[in-house]
Design a protein around this motif. Structure first.
Motif, PDB file in Angstrom:
ATOM      1  N   SER A 191      51.474  31.802  46.489  1.00 59.66           N
ATOM      2  CA  SER A 191      50.537  32.004  47.602  1.00 59.66           C
ATOM      3  C   SER A 191      50.371  33.488  47.896  1.00 59.66           C
ATOM      4  O   SER A 191      49.282  33.934  48.269  1.00 59.66           O
ATOM      5  N   ASP A 192      51.433  34.274  47.706  1.00 60.08           N
ATOM      6  CA  ASP A 192      51.316  35.725  47.872  1.00 60.08           C
ATOM      7  C   ASP A 192      50.433  36.321  46.786  1.00 60.08           C
ATOM      8  O   ASP A 192      49.645  37.230  47.044  1.00 60.08           O
ATOM      9  N   GLU A 193      50.551  35.788  45.565  1.00 57.97           N
ATOM     10  CA  GLU A 193      49.678  36.256  44.490  1.00 57.97           C
ATOM     11  C   GLU A 193      48.214  35.980  44.836  1.00 57.97           C
ATOM     12  O   GLU A 193      47.346  36.839  44.651  1.00 57.97           O
ATOM     13  N   ALA A 194      47.937  34.796  45.371  1.00 59.48           N
ATOM     14  CA  ALA A 194      46.560  34.449  45.737  1.00 59.48           C
ATOM     15  C   ALA A 194      46.048  35.370  46.847  1.00 59.48           C
ATOM     16  O   ALA A 194      44.904  35.848  46.792  1.00 59.48           O
ATOM     17  N   LEU A 195      46.881  35.647  47.844  1.00 57.35           N
ATOM     18  CA  LEU A 195      46.492  36.534  48.941  1.00 57.35           C
ATOM     19  C   LEU A 195      46.186  37.936  48.426  1.00 57.35           C
ATOM     20  O   LEU A 195      45.153  38.525  48.747  1.00 57.35           O
ATOM     21  N   VAL A 196      47.058  38.470  47.602  1.00 52.81           N
ATOM     22  CA  VAL A 196      46.886  39.821  47.058  1.00 52.81           C
ATOM     23  C   VAL A 196      45.656  39.876  46.158  1.00 52.81           C
ATOM     24  O   VAL A 196      44.885  40.840  46.207  1.00 52.81           O
ATOM     25  N   THR A 197      45.456  38.838  45.355  1.00 46.68           N
ATOM     26  CA  THR A 197      44.286  38.790  44.472  1.00 46.68           C
ATOM     27  C   THR A 197      42.998  38.814  45.285  1.00 46.68           C
ATOM     28  O   THR A 197      42.081  39.589  44.980  1.00 46.68           O
ATOM     29  N   ARG A 198      42.923  37.982  46.323  1.00 46.78           N
ATOM     30  CA  ARG A 198      41.722  37.980  47.186  1.00 46.78           C
ATOM     31  C   ARG A 198      41.502  39.349  47.819  1.00 46.78           C
ATOM     32  O   ARG A 198      40.380  39.849  47.882  1.00 46.78           O
ATOM     33  N   TYR A 199      42.573  39.967  48.299  1.00 43.21           N
ATOM     34  CA  TYR A 199      42.485  41.268  48.963  1.00 43.21           C
ATOM     35  C   TYR A 199      41.934  42.334  48.017  1.00 43.21           C
ATOM     36  O   TYR A 199      40.941  42.995  48.320  1.00 43.21           O
ATOM     37  N   PHE A 200      42.561  42.492  46.861  1.00 46.37           N
ATOM     38  CA  PHE A 200      42.149  43.555  45.946  1.00 46.37           C
ATOM     39  C   PHE A 200      40.799  43.268  45.299  1.00 46.37           C
ATOM     40  O   PHE A 200      40.001  44.183  45.095  1.00 46.37           O
ATOM     41  N   ARG A 201      40.512  42.022  44.987  1.00 47.17           N
ATOM     42  CA  ARG A 201      39.187  41.699  44.447  1.00 47.17           C
ATOM     43  C   ARG A 201      38.116  41.915  45.507  1.00 47.17           C
ATOM     44  O   ARG A 201      37.004  42.328  45.194  1.00 47.17           O
ATOM     45  N   GLY A 202      38.445  41.653  46.764  1.00 45.40           N
ATOM     46  CA  GLY A 202      37.514  41.910  47.852  1.00 45.40           C
ATOM     47  C   GLY A 202      37.185  43.391  48.003  1.00 45.40           C
ATOM     48  O   GLY A 202      36.099  43.751  48.465  1.00 45.40           O
ATOM     49  N   LEU A 203      38.120  44.244  47.594  1.00 41.10           N
ATOM     50  CA  LEU A 203      37.876  45.687  47.614  1.00 41.10           C
ATOM     51  C   LEU A 203      37.123  46.152  46.372  1.00 41.10           C
ATOM     52  O   LEU A 203      36.716  47.308  46.288  1.00 41.10           O
ATOM     53  N   GLY A 204      36.944  45.266  45.396  1.00 41.18           N
ATOM     54  CA  GLY A 204      36.210  45.615  44.187  1.00 41.18           C
ATOM     55  C   GLY A 204      37.073  45.854  42.960  1.00 41.18           C
ATOM     56  O   GLY A 204      36.565  46.208  41.893  1.00 41.18           O
ATOM     57  N   TYR A 205      38.379  45.663  43.079  1.00 40.84           N
ATOM     58  CA  TYR A 205      39.281  45.864  41.948  1.00 40.84           C
ATOM     59  C   TYR A 205      39.389  44.596  41.109  1.00 40.84           C
ATOM     60  O   TYR A 205      39.338  43.490  41.631  1.00 40.84           O
ATOM     61  N   ARG A 206      39.566  44.778  39.806  1.00 43.64           N
ATOM     62  CA  ARG A 206      39.983  43.668  38.952  1.00 43.64           C
ATOM     63  C   ARG A 206      41.482  43.513  39.161  1.00 43.64           C
ATOM     64  O   ARG A 206      42.198  44.500  39.300  1.00 43.64           O
ATOM     65  N   SER A 207      41.972  42.284  39.174  1.00 44.89           N
ATOM     66  CA  SER A 207      43.412  42.092  39.317  1.00 44.89           C
ATOM     67  C   SER A 207      43.857  40.913  38.466  1.00 44.89           C
ATOM     68  O   SER A 207      43.055  40.032  38.136  1.00 44.89           O
ATOM     69  N   ARG A 208      45.118  40.930  38.116  1.00 46.35           N
ATOM     70  CA  ARG A 208      45.703  39.797  37.402  1.00 46.35           C
ATOM     71  C   ARG A 208      47.187  39.750  37.677  1.00 46.35           C
ATOM     72  O   ARG A 208      47.824  40.768  37.983  1.00 46.35           O
ATOM     73  N   GLY A 209      47.731  38.554  37.555  1.00 43.42           N
ATOM     74  CA  GLY A 209      49.156  38.342  37.719  1.00 43.42           C
ATOM     75  C   GLY A 209      49.762  37.867  36.414  1.00 43.42           C
ATOM     76  O   GLY A 209      49.125  37.148  35.652  1.00 43.42           O
ATOM     77  N   ILE A 210      50.972  38.305  36.181  1.00 42.45           N
ATOM     78  CA  ILE A 210      51.716  37.916  34.984  1.00 42.45           C
ATOM     79  C   ILE A 210      53.083  37.436  35.451  1.00 42.45           C
ATOM     80  O   ILE A 210      53.723  38.095  36.276  1.00 42.45           O
ATOM     81  N   GLY A 211      53.541  36.319  34.917  1.00 45.48           N
ATOM     82  CA  GLY A 211      54.850  35.800  35.299  1.00 45.48           C
ATOM     83  C   GLY A 211      55.977  36.745  34.920  1.00 45.48           C
ATOM     84  O   GLY A 211      55.950  37.373  33.863  1.00 45.48           O
ATOM     85  N   ALA A 212      56.941  36.858  35.810  1.00 45.30           N
ATOM     86  CA  ALA A 212      58.162  37.634  35.565  1.00 45.30           C
ATOM     87  C   ALA A 212      59.324  36.678  35.807  1.00 45.30           C
ATOM     88  O   ALA A 212      59.668  36.394  36.960  1.00 45.30           O
ATOM     89  N   GLU A 213      59.894  36.163  34.729  1.00 46.21           N
ATOM     90  CA  GLU A 213      60.907  35.120  34.825  1.00 46.21           C
ATOM     91  C   GLU A 213      62.011  35.472  35.806  1.00 46.21           C
ATOM     92  O   GLU A 213      62.599  36.546  35.742  1.00 46.21           O
ATOM     93  N   GLY A 214      62.254  34.549  36.727  1.00 44.75           N
ATOM     94  CA  GLY A 214      63.318  34.719  37.697  1.00 44.75           C
ATOM     95  C   GLY A 214      62.972  35.641  38.853  1.00 44.75           C
ATOM     96  O   GLY A 214      63.771  35.806  39.765  1.00 44.75           O
ATOM     97  N   LEU A 215      61.798  36.261  38.822  1.00 46.18           N
ATOM     98  CA  LEU A 215      61.426  37.212  39.866  1.00 46.18           C
ATOM     99  C   LEU A 215      60.206  36.770  40.654  1.00 46.18           C
ATOM    100  O   LEU A 215      60.173  36.891  41.871  1.00 46.18           O
ATOM    101  N   GLY A 216      59.171  36.337  39.983  1.00 44.61           N
ATOM    102  CA  GLY A 216      57.922  35.973  40.638  1.00 44.61           C
ATOM    103  C   GLY A 216      56.752  36.334  39.747  1.00 44.61           C
ATOM    104  O   GLY A 216      56.786  36.112  38.547  1.00 44.61           O
ATOM    105  N   ARG A 217      55.717  36.937  40.339  1.00 43.31           N
ATOM    106  CA  ARG A 217      54.505  37.301  39.609  1.00 43.31           C
ATOM    107  C   ARG A 217      54.281  38.797  39.718  1.00 43.31           C
ATOM    108  O   ARG A 217      54.249  39.355  40.817  1.00 43.31           O
ATOM    109  N   ARG A 218      54.112  39.443  38.563  1.00 44.95           N
ATOM    110  CA  ARG A 218      53.770  40.868  38.529  1.00 44.95           C
ATOM    111  C   ARG A 218      52.270  40.980  38.745  1.00 44.95           C
ATOM    112  O   ARG A 218      51.498  40.263  38.142  1.00 44.95           O
ATOM    113  N   ILE A 219      51.857  41.901  39.617  1.00 42.52           N
ATOM    114  CA  ILE A 219      50.446  42.058  39.936  1.00 42.52           C
ATOM    115  C   ILE A 219      49.968  43.427  39.457  1.00 42.52           C
ATOM    116  O   ILE A 219      50.589  44.452  39.739  1.00 42.52           O
TER     117      ILE A 219
END
Length: 177
Positions: free
Chosen positions: A115-143
């Motif tokens: 859900s944090d990845e989705a929030l951050v993605t909406r925020y940065f895409r709303g500013l005009g940036y391309r964004s993507r997340g990549i899984g980081a095993e045991g940690l979460g999602r790298r943005i």
């Protein structure tokens, strides 16, 4: 009575001796992220045991644990101000000035939930940036956001990321976007 007073005084002194938790240090976190990048590049694949559990090599586990123990992950509470910051930055224009650089993404950090990845993605895409997340095993999602082709755009993205609540954003050297 004297015994009670002595016990209370010793308890008060012991409480003073307990180290206080230090806030995350951006320089330390950036160095740990760069170390994690190097280790993951060297050990890009995970292995699975007979139960289907992921087994990470020791070096990856140690690099991951260093990020966790130094409080370098971005948690939900760190992102609480995103809606207000987004409103304050409007209208937003991505910087285009500065010297040309090879296309590079900015690594924002690792968020600990989808859900944090989705929030951050909406925020940065709303500013005009391309964004993507990549899984980081045991940690979460790298943005990541970008890529950026001018130093001004990369510097602006780093500043916006820090203001958004990321501890140690940096220009990624080895990640394709």
């Amino acid at each position: 009575m004297r015994g009670v007073a002595t016990t209370l005084m010793l308890a008060a002194l012991a409480a003073c001796a307990v180290p206080l938790a230090l806030p995350p240090q951006p320089e330390r976190c950036e160095a740990l992220f760069l170390r994690y990048d190097a280790v993951v590049r060297h050990y890009p694949n995970s292995w699975f045991d007979e139960d289907g559990d992921i087994l990470a090599p020791g070096q990856v586990s140690r690099a991951s644990e260093a990020l966790i123990s130094n409080d370098c992950l971005t948690r939900s509470a760190d992102l609480d101000g995103l809606p207000a910051l987004y409103a304050r930055l409007q209208p937003f224009l991505i910087e285009t000035g500065g010297p040309a650089i090879r296309p590079v993404p900015v690594h924002l950090g690792i968020v600990t939930g989808i859900s944090d990845e989705a929030l951050v993605t909406r925020y940065f895409r709303g500013l005009g940036y391309r964004s993507r997340g990549i899984g980081a095993e045991g940690l979460g999602r790298r943005i990541y956001i970008g890529p950026f082709t001018t130093q001004g755009a990369a510097d602006q993205a780093l500043a916006v990321a820090r203001e958004a609540g990321f501890i140690a954003p940096y220009v990624a050297k080895y990640t394709r976007f």
